[in-house]
Design a protein around this motif. Structure first.
Motif, mmCIF file in Angstrom:
data_model
loop_
_atom_site.group_PDB
_atom_site.id
_atom_site.type_symbol
_atom_site.label_atom_id
_atom_site.label_comp_id
_atom_site.label_asym_id
_atom_site.label_seq_id
_atom_site.Cartn_x
_atom_site.Cartn_y
_atom_site.Cartn_z
ATOM 1 N N LEU A 66 -39.298 9.021 -19.599
ATOM 2 C CA LEU A 66 -39.532 9.002 -17.692
ATOM 3 C C LEU A 66 -41.179 8.753 -17.672
ATOM 4 O O LEU A 66 -41.586 9.993 -18.165
ATOM 5 C CB LEU A 66 -38.770 9.338 -16.822
ATOM 6 N N ASP A 67 -41.583 8.280 -16.727
ATOM 7 C CA ASP A 67 -43.010 7.813 -16.523
ATOM 8 C C ASP A 67 -42.840 6.917 -15.602
ATOM 9 O O ASP A 67 -42.732 5.764 -15.558
ATOM 10 C CB ASP A 67 -43.663 7.054 -17.930
ATOM 11 N N SER A 68 -43.916 7.365 -14.584
ATOM 12 C CA SER A 68 -44.095 6.551 -13.381
ATOM 13 C C SER A 68 -44.358 5.050 -13.209
ATOM 14 O O SER A 68 -44.261 4.131 -12.654
ATOM 15 C CB SER A 68 -45.317 7.084 -12.440
ATOM 16 N N ARG A 69 -45.345 4.758 -14.800
ATOM 17 C CA ARG A 69 -45.275 3.725 -15.157
ATOM 18 C C ARG A 69 -44.711 2.747 -15.299
ATOM 19 O O ARG A 69 -45.646 1.526 -16.008
ATOM 20 C CB ARG A 69 -46.745 3.749 -15.932
ATOM 21 N N GLY A 70 -43.354 2.822 -16.414
ATOM 22 C CA GLY A 70 -42.497 2.342 -16.836
ATOM 23 C C GLY A 70 -42.155 1.449 -16.246
ATOM 24 O O GLY A 70 -41.519 0.774 -15.119
ATOM 25 N N GLN A 71 -40.778 0.783 -16.121
ATOM 26 C CA GLN A 71 -41.003 -0.211 -16.245
ATOM 27 C C GLN A 71 -39.124 0.526 -14.810
ATOM 28 O O GLN A 71 -38.711 1.594 -15.202
ATOM 29 C CB GLN A 71 -39.168 -1.048 -17.448
#
Length: 151
Positions: A66-71
């Motif tokens: 989980l990453d804010s830059r993810g899809q």
């Protein structure tokens, strides 16, 4: 396939929240009706990455960070992706919530997929609940269960 919901959660940052712990446990238990699931908590990102590399199986564990830059996905798109991962024969699927300052470039490079719940910042406890519910929802969509009725 076995799913693990992991999080980097240093002891000093952990708080006892019966509400979020209860909801997380409830959705994790519901998900186990469809696939084997468990959860892991780690002190550091390095702990997650070391553990990830030691997972047994014919192939390396499939890591979704989980990453804010993810899809970003709709629930239906997320279910379809989960179904494809399952159908490709993945033995171990790991979802991981990173440290408070985000994943390192090394961790993001190791990921098979970076997933975002949007641009909002969520406390780790709440992000774990959202993740567990969305995994459960995806599994019910794949099974044709009425829990998710298109909204």
């Amino acid at each position: 396939m076995k799913i693990t919901l992991a999080a980097v959660f240093p002891r000093r940052a952990r708080s006892k929240s019966e509400a979020t712990d209860g909801l997380f446990a409830e959705y994790l238990e519901r998900a186990t009706r469809y696939v084997r699931c468990d959860s892991q908590v780690f002190e550091t990102e390095a702990g997650v990455l070391d553990w990830l590399e030691r997972q047994p199986g014919r192939a390396p564990a499939y890591a979704i960070l989980l990453d804010s830059r993810g899809q970003q996905f709709t629930s239906e798109e997320f279910a379809a992706r989960l179904g494809r991962i399952r159908d490709e024969g993945t033995q171990r699927l790991i979802f991981a919530i990173g440290p408070a300052d985000g994943w390192s470039p090394v961790a993001r490079q190791r990921a098979n997929l970076l997933l975002s719940f949007g641009r909002l910042t969520l406390p780790h406890q709440l992000a774990r609940v959202v993740l567990a519910e969305q995994v459960y929802r995806a599994l019910t969509i794949l099974a044709g269960h009425p829990y998710h009725s298109g909204h």
